[in-house]
Design a protein around this motif. Structure first.
Motif, PDB file in Angstrom:
ATOM      1  N   VAL A 146       0.833  -1.199   0.000  1.00 24.38           N
ATOM      2  CA  VAL A 146       0.000   0.000   0.000  1.00 24.38           C
ATOM      3  C   VAL A 146       0.869   1.249   0.000  1.00 24.38           C
ATOM      4  O   VAL A 146       0.596   2.219  -0.733  1.00 24.38           O
ATOM      5  CB  VAL A 146      -0.972  -0.001   1.200  1.00 24.38           C
ATOM      6  CG1 VAL A 146      -1.650   1.353   1.346  1.00 24.38           C
ATOM      7  CG2 VAL A 146      -2.016  -1.094   1.035  1.00 24.38           C
ATOM      8  N   VAL A 147       1.923   1.263   0.797  1.00 28.82           N
ATOM      9  CA  VAL A 147       2.837   2.405   0.807  1.00 28.82           C
ATOM     10  C   VAL A 147       3.406   2.642  -0.595  1.00 28.82           C
ATOM     11  O   VAL A 147       3.429   3.776  -1.097  1.00 28.82           O
ATOM     12  CB  VAL A 147       3.972   2.177   1.836  1.00 28.82           C
ATOM     13  CG1 VAL A 147       5.125   3.160   1.617  1.00 28.82           C
ATOM     14  CG2 VAL A 147       3.426   2.325   3.249  1.00 28.82           C
ATOM     15  N   GLU A 148       3.844   1.566  -1.230  1.00 31.25           N
ATOM     16  CA  GLU A 148       4.394   1.693  -2.582  1.00 31.25           C
ATOM     17  C   GLU A 148       3.341   2.214  -3.558  1.00 31.25           C
ATOM     18  O   GLU A 148       3.618   3.101  -4.374  1.00 31.25           O
ATOM     19  CB  GLU A 148       4.926   0.344  -3.063  1.00 31.25           C
ATOM     20  CG  GLU A 148       5.565   0.406  -4.447  1.00 31.25           C
ATOM     21  CD  GLU A 148       6.101  -0.945  -4.901  1.00 31.25           C
ATOM     22  OE1 GLU A 148       6.844  -0.971  -5.912  1.00 31.25           O
ATOM     23  OE2 GLU A 148       5.785  -1.967  -4.259  1.00 31.25           O
ATOM     24  N   ARG A 149       2.112   1.692  -3.466  1.00 30.29           N
ATOM     25  CA  ARG A 149       1.064   2.128  -4.391  1.00 30.29           C
ATOM     26  C   ARG A 149       0.663   3.576  -4.108  1.00 30.29           C
ATOM     27  O   ARG A 149       0.391   4.330  -5.052  1.00 30.29           O
ATOM     28  CB  ARG A 149      -0.151   1.208  -4.300  1.00 30.29           C
ATOM     29  CG  ARG A 149      -1.268   1.557  -5.302  1.00 30.29           C
ATOM     30  CD  ARG A 149      -0.801   1.421  -6.748  1.00 30.29           C
ATOM     31  NE  ARG A 149      -0.689   0.030  -7.129  1.00 30.29           N
ATOM     32  CZ  ARG A 149      -1.684  -0.684  -7.673  1.00 30.29           C
ATOM     33  NH1 ARG A 149      -2.854  -0.126  -7.918  1.00 30.29           N
ATOM     34  NH2 ARG A 149      -1.478  -1.946  -7.994  1.00 30.29           N
ATOM     35  N   MET A 150       0.612   3.977  -2.846  1.00 25.43           N
ATOM     36  CA  MET A 150       0.302   5.378  -2.531  1.00 25.43           C
ATOM     37  C   MET A 150       1.359   6.314  -3.103  1.00 25.43           C
ATOM     38  O   MET A 150       1.035   7.382  -3.630  1.00 25.43           O
ATOM     39  CB  MET A 150       0.183   5.563  -1.017  1.00 25.43           C
ATOM     40  CG  MET A 150      -1.070   4.933  -0.416  1.00 25.43           C
ATOM     41  SD  MET A 150      -1.150   5.107   1.383  1.00 25.43           S
ATOM     42  CE  MET A 150      -1.520   6.855   1.550  1.00 25.43           C
ATOM     43  N   ASN A 151       2.629   5.910  -3.038  1.00 22.45           N
ATOM     44  CA  ASN A 151       3.689   6.699  -3.670  1.00 22.45           C
ATOM     45  C   ASN A 151       3.460   6.815  -5.170  1.00 22.45           C
ATOM     46  O   ASN A 151       3.570   7.912  -5.747  1.00 22.45           O
ATOM     47  CB  ASN A 151       5.051   6.053  -3.419  1.00 22.45           C
ATOM     48  CG  ASN A 151       5.561   6.183  -2.000  1.00 22.45           C
ATOM     49  OD1 ASN A 151       6.441   5.434  -1.578  1.00 22.45           O
ATOM     50  ND2 ASN A 151       5.051   7.127  -1.225  1.00 22.45           N
ATOM     51  N   GLN A 152       3.132   5.702  -5.797  1.00 20.90           N
ATOM     52  CA  GLN A 152       2.925   5.705  -7.248  1.00 20.90           C
ATOM     53  C   GLN A 152       1.723   6.548  -7.641  1.00 20.90           C
ATOM     54  O   GLN A 152       1.747   7.260  -8.663  1.00 20.90           O
ATOM     55  CB  GLN A 152       2.753   4.271  -7.753  1.00 20.90           C
ATOM     56  CG  GLN A 152       4.006   3.417  -7.636  1.00 20.90           C
ATOM     57  CD  GLN A 152       3.717   1.945  -7.844  1.00 20.90           C
ATOM     58  OE1 GLN A 152       2.563   1.493  -7.874  1.00 20.90           O
ATOM     59  NE2 GLN A 152       4.786   1.147  -7.986  1.00 20.90           N
ATOM     60  N   SER A 174       8.801   4.615   2.226  1.00 15.67           N
ATOM     61  CA  SER A 174       8.153   5.590   1.349  1.00 15.67           C
ATOM     62  C   SER A 174       9.196   6.403   0.594  1.00 15.67           C
ATOM     63  O   SER A 174      10.204   6.841   1.160  1.00 15.67           O
ATOM     64  CB  SER A 174       7.255   6.528   2.165  1.00 15.67           C
ATOM     65  OG  SER A 174       6.719   7.538   1.327  1.00 15.67           O
ATOM     66  N   SER A 175       8.914   6.649  -0.664  1.00 18.38           N
ATOM     67  CA  SER A 175       9.778   7.514  -1.473  1.00 18.38           C
ATOM     68  C   SER A 175       9.349   8.974  -1.394  1.00 18.38           C
ATOM     69  O   SER A 175       9.988   9.836  -1.989  1.00 18.38           O
ATOM     70  CB  SER A 175       9.759   7.046  -2.933  1.00 18.38           C
ATOM     71  OG  SER A 175       8.436   7.114  -3.468  1.00 18.38           O
ATOM     72  N   ALA A 204      10.089  14.988  10.854  1.00 18.30           N
ATOM     73  CA  ALA A 204      10.775  16.155  10.296  1.00 18.30           C
ATOM     74  C   ALA A 204      11.942  15.727   9.416  1.00 18.30           C
ATOM     75  O   ALA A 204      12.168  16.294   8.335  1.00 18.30           O
ATOM     76  CB  ALA A 204      11.255  17.068  11.421  1.00 18.30           C
ATOM     77  N   GLY A 205      12.677  14.710   9.854  1.00 15.47           N
ATOM     78  CA  GLY A 205      13.831  14.252   9.101  1.00 15.47           C
ATOM     79  C   GLY A 205      13.494  13.675   7.742  1.00 15.47           C
ATOM     80  O   GLY A 205      14.333  13.679   6.831  1.00 15.47           O
ATOM     81  N   ASN A 206      12.253  13.196   7.591  1.00 15.86           N
ATOM     82  CA  ASN A 206      11.843  12.658   6.294  1.00 15.86           C
ATOM     83  C   ASN A 206      11.132  13.712   5.443  1.00 15.86           C
ATOM     84  O   ASN A 206      10.652  13.437   4.354  1.00 15.86           O
ATOM     85  CB  ASN A 206      10.984  11.391   6.490  1.00 15.86           C
ATOM     86  CG  ASN A 206       9.489  11.572   6.304  1.00 15.86           C
ATOM     87  OD1 ASN A 206       8.892  10.978   5.414  1.00 15.86           O
ATOM     88  ND2 ASN A 206       8.864  12.380   7.144  1.00 15.86           N
ATOM     89  N   GLY A 207      11.129  14.961   5.953  1.00 12.10           N
ATOM     90  CA  GLY A 207      10.543  16.067   5.199  1.00 12.10           C
ATOM     91  C   GLY A 207       9.071  16.281   5.428  1.00 12.10           C
ATOM     92  O   GLY A 207       8.442  17.085   4.751  1.00 12.10           O
ATOM     93  N   GLY A 208       8.485  15.552   6.397  1.00 12.24           N
ATOM     94  CA  GLY A 208       7.051  15.665   6.649  1.00 12.24           C
ATOM     95  C   GLY A 208       6.720  16.754   7.652  1.00 12.24           C
ATOM     96  O   GLY A 208       7.574  17.551   8.059  1.00 12.24           O
TER      97      GLY A 208
END
Length: 335
Positions: A146-152, A174-175, A204-208
């Motif tokens: 699901v994480v991969e598909r949400m990224n796509q 997550s990408s 924060a470190g992942n840019g969120g």
């Protein structure tokens, strides 16, 4: 009130990223009165595809009928809403139940305008564990898919209500940036729904971004939290990671005072407890009074005034109010 405060509030893009109060669409008026630019109704909870599709259909009907609303699919839609004095509608799932066991439904819901989905709501599901689950086992194989598909599909991953390891797995795999749309700092008030300083740093470190929430049981142990207790969470998180990673997810909802009387609120509360979606430890019994001064969305100007009194700069208030989330939206959804 100083005219500078009013001008700042009126000029800022203000996004409330979690608005279950909008189960009653008439409450859009309260958000407009409060100067909100974009608001996020919860269009999917723990129901499957059928009830969720009916909810989304009702929102599309309203968007067709009202010229003062804009469906938000990109960051530009929010800037357009601000320029035209309209209100942006961001469709948000508080949990993955609507996708059932189908990855293709991620794409289907994204096509319908759902831009954000939580991976869990307090308890375990097909994807992983919620933040109040007895275990914290991380993402399942389906959760990783699901994480991969949400990224796509360019749908934002939201780890509010989600277990720590599940959240960390999402960040790792997550990408795109992972957000927590609404949670407060556990070091300020130790609710099971609040998050640790370490997790705030990871987001924060992942840019969120982490959205500060007004539900009283997450703000303090007081029945009527003050606006300064609410700002304590903002100040702590800003000191921890910087103002560029903090946002708003105030989470006004239909069961709070003054929207629900105590009898109605208590019945809904008991239903949430019996279903297992809420626990007494995280969710104290009603009445639920949101922080004094910002008890309802139409009073949001008071938050601007209080932040300025606490020494926040206008530039940082604009970031917290909307610019930080716009950065995420632009990164994931595109222009």
């Amino acid at each position: 009130m100083d005219f500078t405060e009013k001008r700042l509030h009126e000029a800022a893009i203000i996004i409330d990223a979690v608005c279950p109060l909008l189960d009653d669409q008439a409450r859009i008026a309260d958000y407009r009165a409060g100067g909100l630019t974009a608001i996020a109704p919860t269009v999917g909870w723990w129901d499957g595809i059928g009830p969720t599709m009916r909810t989304i259909g009702a929102w599309h009907k309203l968007l067709r009928e009202r010229d003062d609303l804009i469906l938000v699919r990109t960051a530009v839609d929010i800037r357009k809403a601000k320029a035209l004095d309209k209100t942006g509608i961001i469709m948000h799932f508080q949990g993955p139940a609507p996708i059932e066991d189908s990855l293709d439904l991620v794409d289907a819901f994204k096509a319908l305008g759902v831009g954000v989905m939580q991976l869990a709501y307090n308890v375990r599901n097909r994807l992983g564990d919620g933040c109040e689950e007895l275990t914290d086992s991380g993402l399942s194989r389906f959760g990783l898919q699901v994480v991969e598909r949400m990224n796509q599909a360019r749908m934002i991953i939201d780890c509010s209500h989600t277990g720590v390891r599940t959240t960390m797995d999402a960040i790792e795999h997550s990408s795109a940036p992972v957000i927590i749309s609404h949670a407060n700092a556990r070091s300020i008030y130790p609710s099971p729904r609040n998050i640790s300083d370490e997790l705030i740093k990871e987001i924060a470190g992942n840019g969120g971004t982490v959205g500060v929430v007004g539900f009283p049981g997450f703000v303090s142990g007081d029945k009527r939290p003050t606006i300064d207790q609410f700002i304590d969470h903002i100040a702590h998180m800003c000191d921890l990671v910087g103002t560029q990673y903090i946002s708003l997810g105030i989470d006004y909802y239909a069961g709070q005072s003054p929207y629900a009387n105590e009898k109605t609120a208590t019945l809904a509360y008991e239903k949430a407890l019996s279903s297992g979606s809420w626990s007494p430890k995280a969710y104290p019994p009603p009445p639920h009074y949101y922080p004094q001064g910002i008890e309802t969305p139409n009073t949001m100007l008071a938050l601007t005034e209080a932040l300025l009194r606490r020494g926040f700069r206008a530039e940082d208030i604009r970031k917290i109010y909307g610019e930080n989330l716009l950065r995420i939206y632009q990164t994931v959804w595109g222009e």
